[in-house]
Enzyme design. Structure first.
Site, PDB file in Angstrom:
ATOM      1  N   ASP A  83       9.441  10.856   6.630  1.00 29.00           N
ATOM      2  CA  ASP A  83       8.103  11.630   7.567  1.00 29.00           C
ATOM      3  C   ASP A  83       6.518  12.205   6.897  1.00 29.00           C
ATOM      4  OD1 ASP A  83       7.633  14.356   8.930  1.00 29.00           O
ATOM      5  OD2 ASP A  83       7.596  15.490   6.728  1.00 29.00           O
TER       6      ASP A  83
ATOM      7  N   SER B 292       2.898  17.414  12.396  1.00 29.14           N
ATOM      8  CA  SER B 292       4.276  17.159  12.640  1.00 29.14           C
ATOM      9  C   SER B 292       4.640  17.874  13.942  1.00 29.14           C
ATOM     10  CB  SER B 292       5.313  16.660  11.862  1.00 29.14           C
ATOM     11  OG  SER B 292       4.702  15.802  11.020  1.00 29.14           O
TER      12      SER B 292
ATOM     13  N   GLN C  82       7.995   9.667  16.105  1.00 32.12           N
ATOM     14  CA  GLN C  82       7.180  10.643  16.053  1.00 32.12           C
ATOM     15  C   GLN C  82       6.133  11.856  16.357  1.00 32.12           C
ATOM     16  OE1 GLN C  82       5.696  12.879  11.426  1.00 32.12           O
ATOM     17  NE2 GLN C  82       7.743  13.147  11.608  1.00 32.12           N
TER      18      GLN C  82
END
Length: 325
Positions: A239, A266, A316
């Site tokens: 991430d 995100s 993502q």
């Protein structure tokens, strides 16, 4: 990264403030602290929406005063995995970051048992704080089964991790608190091929690419062969770099993100695990940015072991608010 679309700060980069939260982890063993955080506590009673199983966990302290999204995602995986039949491992997930998480309170994880088939199980996990969801994730688990093998090969002539400087070396002695965090208290060692984005890019370096490669592994052996833990650790680690290719293509750095010049957050995350993985061995992330538009950017990555085995793929989308050019 765990922010809502309206939150202008992100990880890594932070805002230079000390997080107002729980006890800070010991800098001598940040990985040990992370493993403690991933060891969720069961909670009696049904979840807020009648879910079957409920767990609770704390947060690692990062460079920004909020819970790190990769941590919440990894905890949601662990919570869901606690409810599936033995021998079934996570092979895919799709999750949405809904709100920022607070460091001042534990996070609850409510798991809904959607289906248990002959070889697959499906679970939905909600990460909850103060009565509201901060992450919603659905994941699928499968028994180990034989099948046709196909893989995209790893790029040729990639420098070995031992030939590259680590973020720990690059940022040691940094006077900015966020940069110092990644040098001293990060659980992972990152080594960028062609240079990192922690510091502002040299404008004389020419046109910025929209691809990158990064070696990453835990800073010491994890001390467990639990494959579910290693897969959750992979979700935790990735991430922090998924939107870097778009940031790189824009010619920006994490220092600018932390300073508020580049709002970045995100929005959603998808992962597929293809084969067993160890988060304490070197993994190569081969990354790109497929698109950026409308204040959003899409990053994607393939993850390889040092011997060239493809172990995972991921994507993502995030908010990245830059002026149109």
């Amino acid at each position: 990264m765990d922010r809502t679309a309206d939150d202008p700060t992100t990880i890594p980069g932070g805002d230079g403030e000390s997080p107002a939260g729980t006890t800070s982890p010991p800098t001598s063993d940040p990985l040990g602290h992370l493993l403690e955080v991933l060891d969720l506590r069961p909670v009696d009673g049904p979840g807020p929406r009648g879910e079957d199983d409920v767990f609770e966990g704390d947060s690692v302290v990062g460079p920004a005063p909020r819970a790190y999204g990769g941590q919440v995602l990894a905890q949601a995986i662990i919570a869901a995995a606690r409810t599936v039949p033995q021998g079934r491992l996570i092979h895919s997930l799709h999750g949405y970051f809904l709100r920022e998480g607070s460091l001042e309170a534990p996070i609850g994880f409510a798991v809904e048992r959607l289906r248990d088939g002959r070889s697959f199980s499906a679970r939905r996990s909600h990460a909850m704080q103060f009565g509201r969801p901060i992450l919603s994730m659905i994941a699928s688990f499968q028994e180990d089964q034989p099948g046709f093998e196909l893989t995209t090969p790893m790029p040729d002539d990639v420098p070995a991790p031992g030939e590259l400087p680590s973020a720990i070396e690059e940022l040691t002695g940094a006077d900015d608190s966020a940069r110092a965090f990644w040098a001293e208290r990060s659980a992972f060692d990152l080594r960028h091929v062609g240079g990192s984005l922690y510091l502002p890019r040299d404008p004389s370096a020419g046109e910025a690419p929209r691809t990158q490669m990064v070696w990453m592994r835990a800073r010491r052996p994890i001390g467990s062969d639990d494959q579910m833990l290693h897969r959750a650790m992979l979700a935790f680690a990735c991430d922090q770099i998924m939107l870097e290719p778009a940031l790189r293509a824009a010619g920006r750095s994490w220092q600018e993100v932390g300073g508020g010049k580049v709002p970045l957050a995100s929005l959603d995350h998808a992962m597929w695990w293809h084969r067993d993985v160890r988060a304490d061995e070197w993994l190569l992330y081969v990354q790109g940015a497929a698109s950026a538009q409308g204040g959003r950017a899409l990053g994607h990555a393939r993850v390889y072991t040092q011997d060239g085995t493809l172990v995972a793929s991921m994507g993502q989308e995030g908010m990245m608010r830059l002026p149109a050019v």
